[in-house]
Design a protein around this motif. Sequence first.
Motif, short mmCIF file in Angstrom:
data_model
loop_
_atom_site.label_atom_id
_atom_site.label_comp_id
_atom_site.label_asym_id
_atom_site.label_seq_id
_atom_site.Cartn_x
_atom_site.Cartn_y
_atom_site.Cartn_z
N ARG A 2 0.83 -1.21 0.00
CA ARG A 2 0.00 0.00 0.00
C ARG A 2 0.86 1.26 0.00
N LYS A 3 0.31 2.30 -0.62
CA LYS A 3 0.98 3.59 -0.58
C LYS A 3 -0.09 4.64 -0.40
N SER A 4 0.19 5.67 0.42
CA SER A 4 -0.87 6.66 0.59
C SER A 4 -0.50 8.02 0.01
N THR A 110 -13.50 7.72 7.10
CA THR A 110 -12.97 6.97 5.97
C THR A 110 -14.07 6.31 5.13
N SER A 160 -5.49 5.65 -0.08
CA SER A 160 -4.57 4.52 0.07
C SER A 160 -4.69 3.67 -1.19
N ASP A 162 -3.28 0.45 -3.70
CA ASP A 162 -2.62 -0.86 -3.69
C ASP A 162 -1.71 -0.94 -4.91
N TYR A 294 9.17 3.09 4.11
CA TYR A 294 8.24 3.01 2.99
C TYR A 294 8.98 3.05 1.66
#
Length: 377
Positions: A2-4, A110, A160, A162, A294
């Motif tokens: 995951r990356k936000s 969210t 977020s 994927d 990260y």
Amino acid sequence: MRKSYKFRLYPTKEQGIILTKTLDVCRYIYNEFLADRRNAYDRCNRGLNILDQINQVKYLEFNIPVQSQVKQDVIRRLGKSFDAFFRRCKSGEIPGYPRFKSKGRYNSFTYPQSGFLIEGTKLKLSKIGTIKLKQHRGIEGKIKTCTIKRELDQWYAVFSADLGKCPIKVEPITSIGIDVGLNSCVTLSNGEQFDSPEFYRKSEKSLTVQQKRLSRKKKGSENRNRQKSKVVKVHRKIRNQRLDFNHKLSRILVDRFDRIVFEDLNINNMVKNHHLAKSISDVAWGQLIQMTKYKAEETGKFVELVNPYNTSQMCSGCGTLVKKSLAVRTHKCPECGLELDRDHNAAINILNLCTVGTTGRACGVMDNSSGNEAGST
Ligand SMILES: [Zn+2]
């Protein structure tokens, strides 16, 4: 993986009101269901089933419509804080019961699956409307969740995404140890230093001034409130500057080195944490470590954490303990004659703690043919 992505939102005045009301509803749900859980726990010493609570919240109606999944997500959050509570109970830590959230302490909600859509320069939110969005960079991968966040008078959307499978781990060839200092300075085991920019230290000074002024204002007065928001704004500025600095530095580290070794700040904290300046700087450095992690993950590189015990006192040349106070900036070893900047010496020790034992020496080339295992902790 995951990356936000965090982007600023520009709601109209009306939209700002709806966002705030949505937060209020979520906070209300959080507190109500927390009360239920507390009752269950106090009376029967048991937890409540999260699915039961999710089913209940579905049918709750409020003075403004809130998307069903957003409401359910509040329950999941509550569940997570209880899980953490039980985990702490189990491991024998001081558990800290999940607390009720006051007005200023509940600042995000969210969309866990759907109900949001980016349309050009706008973000469409179910039950809320279409809000102007400043998307300053593209989003890689598939967007999974959208969190709306309030930071004082500003709103943000955090997505977020994927990215799919994790990248293949590289074989670590170059390793570096990092010493993070109290004085906003980072020293590498190769002797390089990164000083935080001047403006950052200026803001820190200004914070001290504003805080002093705040302490002189009368409690409950209008003046005090005004001063309070000044302090909060300086805080935000520092936070942003720190974010910027840490982003850049972590990028440099990951671009240049395969394995990056930091001291484990948590270990240090467990031992003693009465030094305020130290705990503040730990927060800042914790962020640097997170960001480096990260970025390293994205490229298949490694971040390792080691116990910092004695790293500033030990001689990196021969292992002798050379006691010195914080004021002594140079490490001078009476045994082997090594003379080195104090932080540089510590950074080498930090690196050695990680590499000695796997390769036999510091800064060395890995002779291990299966790099995949080399970095796992
Ligand atoms: Zn020595």
